[in-house]
Design an enzyme around this catalytic site. Structure first.
Site, mmCIF file in Angstrom:
data_model
loop_
_atom_site.group_PDB
_atom_site.id
_atom_site.type_symbol
_atom_site.label_atom_id
_atom_site.label_comp_id
_atom_site.label_asym_id
_atom_site.label_seq_id
_atom_site.Cartn_x
_atom_site.Cartn_y
_atom_site.Cartn_z
ATOM 1 N N LYS A 57 0.841 -1.214 0.000
ATOM 2 C CA LYS A 57 0.000 0.000 0.000
ATOM 3 C C LYS A 57 0.870 1.256 0.000
ATOM 4 O O LYS A 57 2.062 1.183 0.322
ATOM 5 C CB LYS A 57 -0.941 -0.025 1.197
ATOM 6 C CG LYS A 57 -0.279 -0.168 2.541
ATOM 7 C CD LYS A 57 -1.287 -0.648 3.597
ATOM 8 C CE LYS A 57 -0.696 -0.539 4.989
ATOM 9 N NZ LYS A 57 -1.575 -1.161 6.002
ATOM 10 N N ARG A 156 -11.630 -0.520 13.198
ATOM 11 C CA ARG A 156 -11.213 0.263 12.036
ATOM 12 C C ARG A 156 -11.879 -0.268 10.783
ATOM 13 O O ARG A 156 -12.749 0.390 10.214
ATOM 14 C CB ARG A 156 -9.681 0.237 11.904
ATOM 15 C CG ARG A 156 -9.157 1.189 10.856
ATOM 16 C CD ARG A 156 -7.651 1.184 10.731
ATOM 17 N NE ARG A 156 -7.123 -0.052 10.148
ATOM 18 C CZ ARG A 156 -5.866 -0.193 9.732
ATOM 19 N NH1 ARG A 156 -5.003 0.809 9.840
ATOM 20 N NH2 ARG A 156 -5.447 -1.338 9.218
ATOM 21 N N TYR A 278 15.202 30.879 9.261
ATOM 22 C CA TYR A 278 13.930 31.583 9.461
ATOM 23 C C TYR A 278 13.656 31.815 10.944
ATOM 24 O O TYR A 278 13.848 30.912 11.764
ATOM 25 C CB TYR A 278 12.777 30.749 8.901
ATOM 26 C CG TYR A 278 12.613 30.838 7.403
ATOM 27 C CD1 TYR A 278 12.461 32.069 6.761
ATOM 28 C CD2 TYR A 278 12.578 29.682 6.631
ATOM 29 C CE1 TYR A 278 12.293 32.139 5.390
ATOM 30 C CE2 TYR A 278 12.403 29.735 5.261
ATOM 31 C CZ TYR A 278 12.260 30.974 4.644
ATOM 32 O OH TYR A 278 12.093 31.033 3.288
ATOM 33 N N MET A 324 11.847 24.538 3.474
ATOM 34 C CA MET A 324 11.245 23.640 2.485
ATOM 35 C C MET A 324 12.303 22.874 1.693
ATOM 36 O O MET A 324 12.187 21.670 1.478
ATOM 37 C CB MET A 324 10.370 24.453 1.524
ATOM 38 C CG MET A 324 9.611 23.602 0.519
ATOM 39 S SD MET A 324 8.793 24.582 -0.750
ATOM 40 C CE MET A 324 7.553 25.442 0.205
#
Ligand SMILES: *Cc1c(COP(=O)(O)O)cnc(C)c1O
Length: 383
Positions: A57, A156, A278, A324
Protein backbone atom coordinates in the site's frame (compact mmCIF):
# COMPACT_ATOMS: atom_id res chain seq x y z
CA UNK A 1 16.73 2.05 -20.37
CA UNK A 2 18.18 -0.36 -17.87
CA UNK A 3 16.01 -1.87 -15.14
CA UNK A 4 16.84 0.83 -12.61
CA UNK A 5 16.03 3.75 -14.85
CA UNK A 6 12.83 2.07 -15.95
CA UNK A 7 11.78 1.66 -12.33
CA UNK A 8 12.72 5.25 -11.77
CA UNK A 9 10.76 6.44 -14.69
CA UNK A 10 7.63 4.51 -13.84
CA UNK A 11 7.70 5.45 -10.20
CA UNK A 12 8.28 9.10 -10.89
CA UNK A 13 5.70 9.24 -13.58
CA UNK A 14 3.30 7.80 -11.04
CA UNK A 15 4.31 10.55 -8.63
CA UNK A 16 3.65 13.21 -11.28
CA UNK A 17 7.23 14.11 -12.07
CA UNK A 18 10.05 12.98 -14.29
CA UNK A 19 13.04 10.95 -13.16
CA UNK A 20 15.59 13.02 -11.32
CA UNK A 21 19.21 12.40 -12.20
CA UNK A 22 21.83 12.32 -9.52
CA UNK A 23 23.44 15.47 -10.94
CA UNK A 24 20.34 17.63 -10.68
CA UNK A 25 18.83 16.18 -7.50
CA UNK A 26 19.27 17.73 -4.08
CA UNK A 27 19.09 14.39 -2.33
CA UNK A 28 19.49 10.73 -3.12
CA UNK A 29 17.22 7.95 -1.91
CA UNK A 30 18.90 4.56 -2.18
CA UNK A 31 16.54 1.58 -2.07
CA UNK A 32 18.12 -1.82 -1.60
CA UNK A 33 15.85 -4.37 -3.27
CA UNK A 34 18.26 -7.10 -2.20
CA UNK A 35 17.63 -6.16 1.43
CA UNK A 36 13.86 -6.29 0.83
CA UNK A 37 14.32 -9.81 -0.55
CA UNK A 38 16.46 -10.84 2.40
CA UNK A 39 13.86 -9.41 4.81
CA UNK A 40 11.18 -11.43 3.07
CA UNK A 41 13.34 -14.56 3.46
CA UNK A 42 13.86 -13.80 7.16
CA UNK A 43 10.13 -13.50 7.74
CA UNK A 44 9.50 -16.69 5.76
CA UNK A 45 12.02 -18.49 7.95
CA UNK A 46 10.06 -17.44 11.06
CA UNK A 47 6.81 -18.53 9.47
CA UNK A 48 7.98 -22.05 8.61
CA UNK A 49 5.52 -23.30 6.02
CA UNK A 50 2.96 -20.52 6.49
CA UNK A 51 2.49 -18.39 3.40
CA UNK A 52 3.77 -14.84 3.33
CA UNK A 53 2.22 -11.98 1.36
CA UNK A 54 3.76 -8.58 0.65
CA UNK A 55 1.93 -5.39 1.62
CA UNK A 56 2.45 -2.71 -1.04
CA UNK A 57 0.00 0.00 0.00
CA UNK A 58 0.95 3.68 -0.43
CA UNK A 59 3.22 2.84 -3.36
CA UNK A 60 5.12 0.15 -1.50
CA UNK A 61 5.48 2.34 1.61
CA UNK A 62 6.83 5.07 -0.65
CA UNK A 63 9.59 2.93 -2.16
CA UNK A 64 7.83 1.97 -5.40
CA UNK A 65 5.12 -0.68 -5.56
CA UNK A 66 6.37 -2.07 -8.86
CA UNK A 67 10.07 -2.53 -8.06
CA UNK A 68 9.17 -3.95 -4.64
CA UNK A 69 6.61 -6.34 -6.14
CA UNK A 70 9.14 -7.48 -8.75
CA UNK A 71 11.74 -8.13 -6.03
CA UNK A 72 9.26 -10.10 -3.89
CA UNK A 73 8.06 -12.13 -6.87
CA UNK A 74 11.64 -13.30 -7.35
CA UNK A 75 11.34 -14.76 -3.85
CA UNK A 76 8.17 -16.58 -4.83
CA UNK A 77 5.74 -14.12 -3.27
CA UNK A 78 2.45 -14.28 -5.17
CA UNK A 79 0.00 -12.51 -2.85
CA UNK A 80 0.01 -8.73 -2.49
CA UNK A 81 -2.10 -6.32 -0.51
CA UNK A 82 -2.75 -2.69 -1.41
CA UNK A 83 -5.03 -0.28 0.42
CA UNK A 84 -7.02 1.32 -2.36
CA UNK A 85 -8.64 0.17 -5.55
CA UNK A 86 -6.64 2.75 -7.53
CA UNK A 87 -3.42 1.23 -6.19
CA UNK A 88 -4.66 -2.21 -7.14
CA UNK A 89 -5.51 -1.16 -10.69
CA UNK A 90 -2.07 0.40 -11.17
CA UNK A 91 -0.29 -2.62 -9.72
CA UNK A 92 -2.32 -5.09 -11.78
CA UNK A 93 -1.42 -3.15 -14.93
CA UNK A 94 2.26 -3.14 -13.97
CA UNK A 95 2.67 -6.79 -12.95
CA UNK A 96 0.06 -8.37 -15.17
CA UNK A 97 -2.19 -11.29 -14.30
CA UNK A 98 -0.99 -13.96 -11.93
CA UNK A 99 -0.32 -12.77 -8.40
CA UNK A 100 -3.35 -12.15 -6.20
CA UNK A 101 -3.83 -8.49 -5.35
CA UNK A 102 -6.12 -7.88 -2.38
CA UNK A 103 -7.57 -4.43 -1.72
CA UNK A 104 -7.61 -3.81 2.03
CA UNK A 105 -9.98 -0.87 2.19
CA UNK A 106 -12.73 -2.85 0.53
CA UNK A 107 -15.12 -2.25 -2.26
CA UNK A 108 -16.31 1.34 -2.72
CA UNK A 109 -19.92 1.47 -3.99
CA UNK A 110 -19.90 1.61 -7.79
CA UNK A 111 -16.42 0.12 -8.15
CA UNK A 112 -17.49 -3.53 -8.25
CA UNK A 113 -17.38 -4.08 -12.01
CA UNK A 114 -13.99 -2.41 -12.37
CA UNK A 115 -12.61 -4.43 -9.47
CA UNK A 116 -13.82 -7.68 -11.02
CA UNK A 117 -12.64 -6.75 -14.52
CA UNK A 118 -9.11 -6.04 -13.25
CA UNK A 119 -9.02 -9.36 -11.42
CA UNK A 120 -8.58 -7.68 -8.05
CA UNK A 121 -9.69 -9.33 -4.83
CA UNK A 122 -11.57 -7.04 -2.47
CA UNK A 123 -11.24 -7.41 1.25
CA UNK A 124 -14.93 -7.43 2.10
CA UNK A 125 -15.38 -5.30 5.21
CA UNK A 126 -19.16 -5.07 5.55
CA UNK A 127 -22.38 -6.92 4.81
CA UNK A 128 -23.18 -4.26 2.22
CA UNK A 129 -19.94 -4.98 0.35
CA UNK A 130 -20.61 -8.71 0.53
CA UNK A 131 -24.03 -8.22 -1.01
CA UNK A 132 -22.60 -6.02 -3.77
CA UNK A 133 -19.89 -8.61 -4.58
CA UNK A 134 -22.45 -11.41 -4.60
CA UNK A 135 -24.58 -9.48 -7.07
CA UNK A 136 -21.53 -8.68 -9.21
CA UNK A 137 -20.72 -12.39 -9.33
CA UNK A 138 -24.29 -13.21 -10.31
CA UNK A 139 -24.24 -10.61 -13.10
CA UNK A 140 -20.86 -11.89 -14.31
CA UNK A 141 -22.09 -15.47 -14.23
CA UNK A 142 -18.99 -16.68 -12.40
CA UNK A 143 -17.59 -16.97 -8.90
CA UNK A 144 -15.58 -13.97 -7.75
CA UNK A 145 -12.75 -14.22 -5.20
CA UNK A 146 -12.46 -12.10 -2.08
CA UNK A 147 -11.25 -12.06 1.51
CA UNK A 148 -13.60 -11.44 4.40
CA UNK A 149 -12.30 -9.19 7.15
CA UNK A 150 -13.73 -9.32 10.66
CA UNK A 151 -13.07 -6.76 13.37
CA UNK A 152 -11.50 -8.65 16.24
CA UNK A 153 -10.95 -5.52 18.32
CA UNK A 154 -9.59 -2.50 16.49
CA UNK A 155 -12.78 -0.79 15.33
CA UNK A 156 -11.21 0.26 12.04
CA UNK A 157 -12.11 -2.05 9.16
CA UNK A 158 -13.93 -5.37 8.97
CA UNK A 159 -17.30 -6.73 9.97
CA UNK A 160 -18.32 -6.31 13.57
CA UNK A 161 -19.28 -9.43 15.52
CA UNK A 162 -22.99 -8.54 15.27
CA UNK A 163 -22.67 -8.12 11.52
CA UNK A 164 -20.97 -11.51 11.18
CA UNK A 165 -23.76 -13.12 13.21
CA UNK A 166 -26.37 -11.45 10.99
CA UNK A 167 -24.89 -12.50 7.64
CA UNK A 168 -24.32 -16.11 8.59
CA UNK A 169 -28.00 -16.35 9.47
CA UNK A 170 -29.00 -15.48 5.90
CA UNK A 171 -29.40 -18.07 3.16
CA UNK A 172 -27.09 -17.76 0.12
CA UNK A 173 -24.89 -15.22 1.91
CA UNK A 174 -21.75 -16.35 0.13
CA UNK A 175 -23.29 -17.50 -3.13
CA UNK A 176 -20.89 -16.84 -5.99
CA UNK A 177 -18.24 -15.51 -3.61
CA UNK A 178 -15.04 -17.53 -3.49
CA UNK A 179 -13.70 -16.70 -0.04
CA UNK A 180 -9.93 -17.15 -0.08
CA UNK A 181 -9.18 -15.93 3.43
CA UNK A 182 -10.87 -14.80 6.60
CA UNK A 183 -8.69 -12.10 8.07
CA UNK A 184 -8.40 -9.54 10.83
CA UNK A 185 -5.82 -6.96 11.93
CA UNK A 186 -4.05 -6.47 15.26
CA UNK A 187 -4.09 -3.07 16.96
CA UNK A 188 -1.15 -3.61 19.33
CA UNK A 189 1.06 -6.25 17.72
CA UNK A 190 4.18 -4.15 18.37
CA UNK A 191 3.52 -4.41 22.13
CA UNK A 192 3.98 -8.12 22.75
CA UNK A 193 3.05 -7.96 26.44
CA UNK A 194 -0.33 -6.32 25.89
CA UNK A 195 -3.27 -8.55 26.70
CA UNK A 196 -5.13 -6.96 23.78
CA UNK A 197 -3.22 -9.24 21.39
CA UNK A 198 -4.46 -12.47 22.92
CA UNK A 199 -7.95 -10.99 23.28
CA UNK A 200 -7.99 -10.19 19.57
CA UNK A 201 -6.67 -13.63 18.68
CA UNK A 202 -9.42 -15.32 20.69
CA UNK A 203 -12.10 -13.12 19.21
CA UNK A 204 -10.71 -13.89 15.74
CA UNK A 205 -10.94 -17.60 16.57
CA UNK A 206 -14.54 -17.21 17.66
CA UNK A 207 -15.61 -15.19 14.60
CA UNK A 208 -13.89 -17.30 12.00
CA UNK A 209 -15.63 -20.40 13.31
CA UNK A 210 -18.94 -18.77 12.39
CA UNK A 211 -17.75 -18.35 8.81
CA UNK A 212 -16.99 -20.94 6.14
CA UNK A 213 -13.87 -22.90 6.92
CA UNK A 214 -11.22 -21.23 4.76
CA UNK A 215 -7.57 -20.23 5.37
CA UNK A 216 -7.04 -17.47 7.94
CA UNK A 217 -4.75 -14.44 8.19
CA UNK A 218 -4.12 -12.24 11.23
CA UNK A 219 -0.55 -10.97 11.43
CA UNK A 220 1.16 -7.89 10.08
CA UNK A 221 4.95 -7.56 10.50
CA UNK A 222 4.92 -7.33 14.29
CA UNK A 223 2.26 -10.03 14.60
CA UNK A 224 4.69 -12.52 13.05
CA UNK A 225 6.92 -11.99 16.10
CA UNK A 226 4.11 -12.77 18.55
CA UNK A 227 4.64 -16.46 17.83
CA UNK A 228 3.15 -19.31 15.82
CA UNK A 229 -0.32 -19.00 17.38
CA UNK A 230 -0.64 -15.75 15.42
CA UNK A 231 0.59 -17.08 12.08
CA UNK A 232 -2.46 -18.99 10.78
CA UNK A 233 -2.24 -19.62 7.02
CA UNK A 234 -1.01 -16.30 5.66
CA UNK A 235 1.03 -13.43 7.12
CA UNK A 236 0.76 -9.89 5.76
CA UNK A 237 3.97 -8.00 6.49
CA UNK A 238 4.64 -4.53 5.16
CA UNK A 239 6.93 -2.41 7.33
CA UNK A 240 9.41 -5.16 8.23
CA UNK A 241 10.10 -5.78 4.55
CA UNK A 242 11.14 -2.15 4.26
CA UNK A 243 13.50 -2.31 7.25
CA UNK A 244 11.25 -0.87 9.97
CA UNK A 245 11.85 -2.69 13.25
CA UNK A 246 8.81 -4.95 13.92
CA UNK A 247 10.03 -5.49 17.50
CA UNK A 248 10.56 -1.90 18.67
CA UNK A 249 11.64 -2.96 22.18
CA UNK A 250 14.40 -5.22 20.88
CA UNK A 251 17.21 -5.08 18.32
CA UNK A 252 15.96 -4.85 14.74
CA UNK A 253 15.86 -8.34 13.21
CA UNK A 254 15.51 -6.88 9.70
CA UNK A 255 18.09 -5.45 7.31
CA UNK A 256 18.01 -1.71 6.62
CA UNK A 257 16.58 -0.98 3.17
CA UNK A 258 16.92 2.74 2.55
CA UNK A 259 19.61 5.34 2.73
CA UNK A 260 19.13 9.08 2.31
CA UNK A 261 21.97 11.39 1.38
CA UNK A 262 21.67 15.13 0.75
CA UNK A 263 23.96 17.42 -1.18
CA UNK A 264 25.80 20.33 0.34
CA UNK A 265 24.58 23.43 -1.51
CA UNK A 266 26.87 25.91 0.21
CA UNK A 267 29.23 26.25 3.16
CA UNK A 268 30.01 29.38 5.19
CA UNK A 269 31.55 30.63 8.38
CA UNK A 270 29.58 32.96 10.68
CA UNK A 271 30.58 35.10 13.63
CA UNK A 272 29.17 35.11 17.14
CA UNK A 273 25.70 36.65 17.18
CA UNK A 274 24.72 35.64 13.61
CA UNK A 275 21.01 34.88 13.24
CA UNK A 276 20.54 31.46 11.67
CA UNK A 277 17.59 30.48 9.48
CA UNK A 278 13.93 31.58 9.46
CA UNK A 279 12.83 33.32 12.61
CA UNK A 280 16.43 33.50 13.81
CA UNK A 281 15.52 30.70 16.17
CA UNK A 282 19.24 30.30 16.78
CA UNK A 283 21.84 33.01 17.38
CA UNK A 284 25.43 31.79 17.05
CA UNK A 285 27.01 31.66 20.51
CA UNK A 286 30.44 31.85 18.92
CA UNK A 287 32.02 31.50 15.47
CA UNK A 288 30.53 28.57 13.59
CA UNK A 289 31.10 26.80 10.33
CA UNK A 290 27.87 25.89 8.56
CA UNK A 291 26.76 23.82 5.58
CA UNK A 292 23.39 24.22 3.91
CA UNK A 293 22.00 21.04 2.32
CA UNK A 294 19.46 20.84 -0.52
CA UNK A 295 16.88 18.91 1.42
CA UNK A 296 13.97 19.97 3.58
CA UNK A 297 10.38 19.49 4.52
CA UNK A 298 9.52 19.65 0.79
CA UNK A 299 11.13 16.24 0.59
CA UNK A 300 9.11 14.87 3.47
CA UNK A 301 11.52 15.55 6.33
CA UNK A 302 9.47 16.80 9.25
CA UNK A 303 9.91 20.49 9.96
CA UNK A 304 9.74 19.83 13.68
CA UNK A 305 12.38 17.12 13.64
CA UNK A 306 15.20 17.97 16.03
CA UNK A 307 17.68 16.06 14.03
CA UNK A 308 21.14 15.75 12.58
CA UNK A 309 22.98 14.69 9.47
CA UNK A 310 26.17 12.65 9.54
CA UNK A 311 29.43 12.69 7.65
CA UNK A 312 31.85 9.79 8.06
CA UNK A 313 30.43 9.02 11.48
CA UNK A 314 30.52 12.65 12.68
CA UNK A 315 27.21 14.10 13.85
CA UNK A 316 26.29 17.42 12.22
CA UNK A 317 23.34 18.91 14.12
CA UNK A 318 20.59 20.85 12.37
CA UNK A 319 20.74 24.53 13.35
CA UNK A 320 17.81 26.90 12.90
CA UNK A 321 14.57 25.85 11.29
CA UNK A 322 14.10 23.19 8.65
CA UNK A 323 13.16 25.05 5.43
CA UNK A 324 11.24 23.64 2.48
CA UNK A 325 14.32 23.01 0.37
CA UNK A 326 17.20 23.40 2.75
CA UNK A 327 18.54 22.67 6.19
CA UNK A 328 21.52 24.35 7.82
CA UNK A 329 24.03 22.07 9.55
CA UNK A 330 26.64 22.96 12.12
CA UNK A 331 29.82 21.44 10.68
CA UNK A 332 32.22 23.04 13.18
CA UNK A 333 33.23 19.63 14.52
CA UNK A 334 34.72 18.66 11.14
CA UNK A 335 38.18 19.90 10.18
CA UNK A 336 37.87 23.05 8.05
CA UNK A 337 37.61 22.25 4.35
CA UNK A 338 36.27 18.72 4.89
CA UNK A 339 32.93 19.47 3.25
CA UNK A 340 32.38 21.46 0.11
CA UNK A 341 29.63 22.09 -2.40
CA UNK A 342 28.26 18.91 -3.94
CA UNK A 343 29.46 16.62 -1.14
CA UNK A 344 26.90 14.26 0.33
CA UNK A 345 25.91 13.95 3.97
CA UNK A 346 23.85 11.10 5.40
CA UNK A 347 20.35 11.52 6.81
CA UNK A 348 19.50 7.83 6.99
CA UNK A 349 22.11 5.12 6.70
CA UNK A 350 24.84 3.52 8.77
CA UNK A 351 25.00 6.38 11.30
CA UNK A 352 21.28 7.02 11.71
CA UNK A 353 18.67 4.32 11.21
CA UNK A 354 15.23 4.91 9.79
CA UNK A 355 13.69 4.18 13.19
CA UNK A 356 16.10 6.58 14.96
CA UNK A 357 15.31 9.32 12.46
CA UNK A 358 11.61 8.68 13.03
CA UNK A 359 12.09 8.86 16.80
CA UNK A 360 13.80 12.26 16.52
CA UNK A 361 10.87 13.48 14.44
CA UNK A 362 8.30 12.20 16.93
CA UNK A 363 6.89 9.74 14.41
CA UNK A 364 7.33 6.19 13.15
CA UNK A 365 9.38 4.75 10.30
CA UNK A 366 6.19 4.09 8.34
CA UNK A 367 5.46 7.81 8.15
CA UNK A 368 9.02 8.76 7.19
CA UNK A 369 8.91 6.26 4.32
CA UNK A 370 5.52 7.29 2.98
CA UNK A 371 6.39 11.01 3.26
CA UNK A 372 9.45 10.86 1.01
CA UNK A 373 8.68 13.14 -1.92
CA UNK A 374 9.20 13.02 -5.69
CA UNK A 375 12.33 15.19 -5.80
CA UNK A 376 14.82 12.52 -4.82
CA UNK A 377 17.11 10.82 -7.23
CA UNK A 378 15.94 7.27 -6.54
CA UNK A 379 18.66 4.70 -6.86
CA UNK A 380 17.57 1.06 -6.79
CA UNK A 381 20.34 -1.35 -5.88
CA UNK A 382 20.53 -5.09 -5.23
CA UNK A 383 23.31 -5.27 -2.68
C1 LIG B 1 -0.86 -2.09 6.69
C2 LIG B 1 -1.45 -3.39 6.98
C3 LIG B 1 -0.65 -4.53 7.09
C4 LIG B 1 0.85 -4.45 7.11
O1 LIG B 1 1.24 -3.88 8.35
P1 LIG B 1 2.76 -3.69 8.75
O2 LIG B 1 2.70 -3.24 10.16
O3 LIG B 1 3.32 -2.64 7.84
O4 LIG B 1 3.44 -4.99 8.58
C5 LIG B 1 -1.27 -5.77 7.23
N1 LIG B 1 -2.62 -5.86 7.29
C6 LIG B 1 -3.42 -4.78 7.21
C7 LIG B 1 -4.89 -4.97 7.31
C8 LIG B 1 -2.87 -3.51 7.08
O5 LIG B 1 -3.66 -2.45 7.02
Amino acid sequence: MNDDTRHDFQEHRAAGSLPVSETVAGAILTIDLGAIRENYRRLKARLNSVRCAGVLKANGYGLGALPVASALMKEGCDIFFVALLGEGLALRKAIGPGPDIFVLNGLPPGSEAETAAAGLLPVINSALQLKAWRETARAAGRNLPAAIQVDSGMARLGMAATEVAAIVGEADTFEGVDIRFVMSHLARADEPHEAANEAQRLEFERLRKLLPSVPASLSNSSGIFLGPAYHYDLARPGAALYGVNPTPHEANPMLPVIQIHAKVAQTRAVEKGAGIGYGHTLLAQGPLRLATISFGYGDGWHRRAASAAWFEGVRLPFVGRVSMDSIILDISSLPAGTLSEGDLVELIGSSQSLDDAAGHAGTIGYEILTSLGPRFHRRYIEA
